[in-house]
Design a protein around this motif. Structure first.
Motif, PDB file in Angstrom:
ATOM      1  N   SER A   1       5.218   6.370   3.867  1.00  0.00           N
ATOM      2  CA  SER A   1       4.308   6.309   2.736  1.00  0.00           C
ATOM      3  C   SER A   1       3.993   4.896   2.261  1.00  0.00           C
ATOM      4  O   SER A   1       3.270   4.727   1.269  1.00  0.00           O
ATOM      5  CB  SER A   1       4.883   7.104   1.546  1.00  0.00           C
ATOM      6  N   TYR A   2       4.510   3.877   2.953  1.00  0.00           N
ATOM      7  CA  TYR A   2       4.341   2.505   2.470  1.00  0.00           C
ATOM      8  C   TYR A   2       4.034   1.532   3.610  1.00  0.00           C
ATOM      9  O   TYR A   2       4.552   1.672   4.723  1.00  0.00           O
ATOM     10  CB  TYR A   2       5.600   2.006   1.760  1.00  0.00           C
ATOM     11  N   ALA A   3       3.229   0.532   3.280  1.00  0.00           N
ATOM     12  CA  ALA A   3       3.024  -0.626   4.143  1.00  0.00           C
ATOM     13  C   ALA A   3       3.005  -1.858   3.248  1.00  0.00           C
ATOM     14  O   ALA A   3       2.555  -1.798   2.104  1.00  0.00           O
ATOM     15  CB  ALA A   3       1.721  -0.515   4.920  1.00  0.00           C
ATOM     16  N   THR A   4       3.517  -2.967   3.748  1.00  0.00           N
ATOM     17  CA  THR A   4       3.622  -4.164   2.919  1.00  0.00           C
ATOM     18  C   THR A   4       2.924  -5.358   3.555  1.00  0.00           C
ATOM     19  O   THR A   4       2.761  -5.436   4.776  1.00  0.00           O
ATOM     20  CB  THR A   4       5.095  -4.568   2.674  1.00  0.00           C
ATOM     21  N   ASN A   5       2.538  -6.278   2.679  1.00  0.00           N
ATOM     22  CA  ASN A   5       2.054  -7.580   3.109  1.00  0.00           C
ATOM     23  C   ASN A   5       3.291  -8.453   3.341  1.00  0.00           C
ATOM     24  O   ASN A   5       4.037  -8.756   2.413  1.00  0.00           O
ATOM     25  CB  ASN A   5       1.168  -8.182   2.015  1.00  0.00           C
TER      26      ASN A   5
ATOM     27  N   ILE B   1       0.859  -1.183   0.000  1.00  0.00           N
ATOM     28  CA  ILE B   1       0.000   0.000   0.000  1.00  0.00           C
ATOM     29  C   ILE B   1       0.889   1.224   0.000  1.00  0.00           C
ATOM     30  O   ILE B   1       1.893   1.273   0.710  1.00  0.00           O
ATOM     31  CB  ILE B   1      -0.907   0.016   1.251  1.00  0.00           C
ATOM     32  N   GLU B   2       0.488   2.227  -0.777  1.00  0.00           N
ATOM     33  CA  GLU B   2       1.291   3.445  -0.888  1.00  0.00           C
ATOM     34  C   GLU B   2       0.429   4.685  -0.666  1.00  0.00           C
ATOM     35  O   GLU B   2      -0.618   4.846  -1.308  1.00  0.00           O
ATOM     36  CB  GLU B   2       1.932   3.526  -2.281  1.00  0.00           C
ATOM     37  N   ALA B   3       0.845   5.554   0.238  1.00  0.00           N
ATOM     38  CA  ALA B   3       0.182   6.849   0.393  1.00  0.00           C
ATOM     39  C   ALA B   3       0.509   7.703  -0.825  1.00  0.00           C
ATOM     40  O   ALA B   3       1.653   7.765  -1.270  1.00  0.00           O
ATOM     41  CB  ALA B   3       0.658   7.534   1.677  1.00  0.00           C
ATOM     42  N   PHE B   4      -0.521   8.380  -1.356  1.00  0.00           N
ATOM     43  CA  PHE B   4      -0.359   9.120  -2.604  1.00  0.00           C
ATOM     44  C   PHE B   4      -1.173  10.407  -2.504  1.00  0.00           C
ATOM     45  O   PHE B   4      -2.298  10.497  -2.977  1.00  0.00           O
ATOM     46  CB  PHE B   4      -0.836   8.241  -3.771  1.00  0.00           C
ATOM     47  N   GLY B   5      -0.600  11.423  -1.823  1.00  0.00           N
ATOM     48  CA  GLY B   5      -1.338  12.664  -1.593  1.00  0.00           C
ATOM     49  C   GLY B   5      -2.542  12.421  -0.708  1.00  0.00           C
ATOM     50  O   GLY B   5      -2.426  11.848   0.387  1.00  0.00           O
ATOM     51  N   ASP B   6      -3.721  12.807  -1.189  1.00  0.00           N
ATOM     52  CA  ASP B   6      -4.962  12.582  -0.441  1.00  0.00           C
ATOM     53  C   ASP B   6      -5.546  11.203  -0.720  1.00  0.00           C
ATOM     54  O   ASP B   6      -6.678  10.920  -0.329  1.00  0.00           O
ATOM     55  CB  ASP B   6      -5.998  13.649  -0.801  1.00  0.00           C
ATOM     56  N   TYR B   7      -4.788  10.363  -1.403  1.00  0.00           N
ATOM     57  CA  TYR B   7      -5.270   9.044  -1.812  1.00  0.00           C
ATOM     58  C   TYR B   7      -4.325   7.957  -1.317  1.00  0.00           C
ATOM     59  O   TYR B   7      -3.241   8.219  -0.811  1.00  0.00           O
ATOM     60  CB  TYR B   7      -5.385   8.963  -3.343  1.00  0.00           C
ATOM     61  N   VAL B   8      -4.769   6.729  -1.482  1.00  0.00           N
ATOM     62  CA  VAL B   8      -3.939   5.565  -1.187  1.00  0.00           C
ATOM     63  C   VAL B   8      -4.017   4.625  -2.380  1.00  0.00           C
ATOM     64  O   VAL B   8      -5.106   4.362  -2.900  1.00  0.00           O
ATOM     65  CB  VAL B   8      -4.421   4.831   0.085  1.00  0.00           C
ATOM     66  N   LYS B   9      -2.850   4.132  -2.817  1.00  0.00           N
ATOM     67  CA  LYS B   9      -2.803   3.113  -3.857  1.00  0.00           C
ATOM     68  C   LYS B   9      -2.689   1.745  -3.192  1.00  0.00           C
ATOM     69  O   LYS B   9      -1.807   1.521  -2.371  1.00  0.00           O
ATOM     70  CB  LYS B   9      -1.597   3.318  -4.779  1.00  0.00           C
ATOM     71  N   ILE B  10      -3.592   0.850  -3.555  1.00  0.00           N
ATOM     72  CA  ILE B  10      -3.560  -0.514  -3.043  1.00  0.00           C
ATOM     73  C   ILE B  10      -3.140  -1.413  -4.199  1.00  0.00           C
ATOM     74  O   ILE B  10      -3.877  -1.588  -5.165  1.00  0.00           O
ATOM     75  CB  ILE B  10      -4.937  -0.921  -2.483  1.00  0.00           C
ATOM     76  N   TYR B  11      -1.924  -1.948  -4.099  1.00  0.00           N
ATOM     77  CA  TYR B  11      -1.343  -2.712  -5.207  1.00  0.00           C
ATOM     78  C   TYR B  11      -1.725  -4.186  -5.113  1.00  0.00           C
ATOM     79  O   TYR B  11      -1.475  -4.854  -4.102  1.00  0.00           O
ATOM     80  CB  TYR B  11       0.180  -2.582  -5.196  1.00  0.00           C
ATOM     81  N   LEU B  12      -2.305  -4.670  -6.215  1.00  0.00           N
ATOM     82  CA  LEU B  12      -2.598  -6.089  -6.371  1.00  0.00           C
ATOM     83  C   LEU B  12      -1.593  -6.659  -7.366  1.00  0.00           C
ATOM     84  O   LEU B  12      -0.643  -5.977  -7.742  1.00  0.00           O
ATOM     85  CB  LEU B  12      -4.046  -6.265  -6.837  1.00  0.00           C
ATOM     86  N   GLU B  13      -1.781  -7.871  -7.808  1.00  0.00           N
ATOM     87  CA  GLU B  13      -0.758  -8.500  -8.657  1.00  0.00           C
ATOM     88  C   GLU B  13      -0.518  -7.747  -9.963  1.00  0.00           C
ATOM     89  O   GLU B  13       0.630  -7.503 -10.342  1.00  0.00           O
ATOM     90  CB  GLU B  13      -1.133  -9.945  -8.968  1.00  0.00           C
ATOM     91  N   ASN B  14      -1.588  -7.347 -10.647  1.00  0.00           N
ATOM     92  CA  ASN B  14      -1.426  -6.720 -11.962  1.00  0.00           C
ATOM     93  C   ASN B  14      -2.092  -5.353 -12.078  1.00  0.00           C
ATOM     94  O   ASN B  14      -2.287  -4.838 -13.180  1.00  0.00           O
ATOM     95  CB  ASN B  14      -1.992  -7.644 -13.054  1.00  0.00           C
TER      96      ASN B  14
ATOM     97  N   LEU C   1      -5.585  -0.142  -6.978  1.00  0.00           N
ATOM     98  CA  LEU C   1      -6.822   0.598  -6.744  1.00  0.00           C
ATOM     99  C   LEU C   1      -6.461   1.911  -6.065  1.00  0.00           C
ATOM    100  O   LEU C   1      -5.673   1.930  -5.117  1.00  0.00           O
ATOM    101  CB  LEU C   1      -7.768  -0.216  -5.851  1.00  0.00           C
ATOM    102  N   LEU C   2      -7.047   3.005  -6.538  1.00  0.00           N
ATOM    103  CA  LEU C   2      -6.784   4.327  -5.976  1.00  0.00           C
ATOM    104  C   LEU C   2      -8.015   4.769  -5.203  1.00  0.00           C
ATOM    105  O   LEU C   2      -9.088   4.969  -5.775  1.00  0.00           O
ATOM    106  CB  LEU C   2      -6.464   5.315  -7.100  1.00  0.00           C
ATOM    107  N   THR C   3      -7.870   4.907  -3.889  1.00  0.00           N
ATOM    108  CA  THR C   3      -9.006   5.252  -3.041  1.00  0.00           C
ATOM    109  C   THR C   3      -8.723   6.517  -2.244  1.00  0.00           C
ATOM    110  O   THR C   3      -7.587   6.757  -1.816  1.00  0.00           O
ATOM    111  CB  THR C   3      -9.355   4.081  -2.085  1.00  0.00           C
ATOM    112  N   ASN C   4      -9.736   7.331  -2.053  1.00  0.00           N
ATOM    113  CA  ASN C   4      -9.613   8.579  -1.302  1.00  0.00           C
ATOM    114  C   ASN C   4      -9.646   8.261   0.191  1.00  0.00           C
ATOM    115  O   ASN C   4     -10.709   8.173   0.803  1.00  0.00           O
ATOM    116  CB  ASN C   4     -10.742   9.521  -1.694  1.00  0.00           C
ATOM    117  N   ASN C   5      -8.480   8.059   0.762  1.00  0.00           N
ATOM    118  CA  ASN C   5      -8.390   7.647   2.160  1.00  0.00           C
ATOM    119  C   ASN C   5      -6.977   7.920   2.656  1.00  0.00           C
ATOM    120  O   ASN C   5      -6.151   8.473   1.927  1.00  0.00           O
ATOM    121  CB  ASN C   5      -8.745   6.159   2.303  1.00  0.00           C
ATOM    122  N   ARG C   6      -6.690   7.533   3.888  1.00  0.00           N
ATOM    123  CA  ARG C   6      -5.357   7.706   4.455  1.00  0.00           C
ATOM    124  C   ARG C   6      -4.746   6.341   4.738  1.00  0.00           C
ATOM    125  O   ARG C   6      -5.460   5.371   5.031  1.00  0.00           O
ATOM    126  CB  ARG C   6      -5.433   8.533   5.740  1.00  0.00           C
ATOM    127  N   LEU C   7      -3.428   6.283   4.668  1.00  0.00           N
ATOM    128  CA  LEU C   7      -2.728   5.015   4.867  1.00  0.00           C
ATOM    129  C   LEU C   7      -3.075   4.396   6.221  1.00  0.00           C
ATOM    130  O   LEU C   7      -3.358   3.202   6.323  1.00  0.00           O
ATOM    131  CB  LEU C   7      -1.216   5.241   4.749  1.00  0.00           C
TER     132      LEU C   7
END
Length: 231
Positions: A191-195, A151-164, A167-173
């Protein structure tokens, strides 16, 4: 994630429509159907996990509004009624939404989106080990927890990385992390959290996951390595 629902309505037809609509959304769970406020109060006392009421305003003996105002720490509520003049009263008690009978599934789904928004703001969404619900634009995505790489914090959004994809969601890490099992996910940088289960290579102060290189912040390194070694 499950949102546990209670229907409170004295009309069998309205009960049936709500039951059908609830069953169409897999993260909604219908706990019970009550015909009046007395039955509903008994159900609420015996089940503290109810998150959402579908409450008819115009009921015999005790109105839905009076009943809701009498509750201590009430769940979220979506009022349902055939009388539009009650709308203002409904919003005065901070209702999530107001459904005017008869209503469509699209209108019902819009109301559910509003509840999810409110739950996200309060960071009280409960999760299962299997999946969480992520809002992207106006759509709700059911995401399997084990499919999340990082998961990556991206300004006012968070990117949730899947395999391919991501998802960009309006939220906080930190809000997203509250929805995930902390034995599986760990913050490694501001800015990052990992599985942890997706980490295969640690190279200096970087984690390699697929083609991505994720930095490890100094203040997070000790906790990350401790959890990684015990995974």
């Amino acid at each position: 994630m499950k949102i546990n629902c209670l229907i409170i309505d004295d009309e069998p037809a309205a009960q049936s429509i709500l039951k059908i609509f609830i069953e169409k959304i897999d993260f909604l769970s219908l706990v019970a159907i009550c015909n009046n406020a007395v039955e509903a109060l008994s159900e609420l006392k015996s089940n503290s996990e109810i998150n959402l009421l579908f409450l008819d305003i115009n009921m015999p003996k005790i109105s839905g509004l009076s009943f809701y105002k009498s509750l201590q720490n009430p769940p979220f509520v979506i009022f349902t009624t055939a009388y539009p003049e009650y709308a203002v009263d409904g919003f005065n008690v901070n209702a999530a939404d107001y459904l005017l009978k008869p209503f469509s599934f699209d209108r019902f789904f819009t109301s559910i989106n509003k509840v999810v928004d409110k739950l996200n703001v309060k960071t009280t969404l409960t999760t299962s080990e299997e999946s969480i619900i992520i809002k992207v634009d106006k759509r709700l995505h059911k995401v399997t927890i084990s499919s999340i790489f990082f998961i990556e914090a991206f300004g006012d959004y968070v990117k949730i990385y899947l395999e391919n994809e991501f998802l960009l969601t309006n939220n906080r890490l930190k809000n997203i992390l509250t929805l995930l099992p902390n034995k599986m996910f760990v913050q490694v940088h501001k800015s990052y959290a990992t599985n942890l289960r997706k980490v295969t290579i640690i190279e200096g102060n970087q984690i390699l996951i697929n083609q991505y290189k994720i930095p490890i912040g100094l203040k997070y390194k000790s906790e990350f390595l401790n959890k990684f070694n015990n995974e």
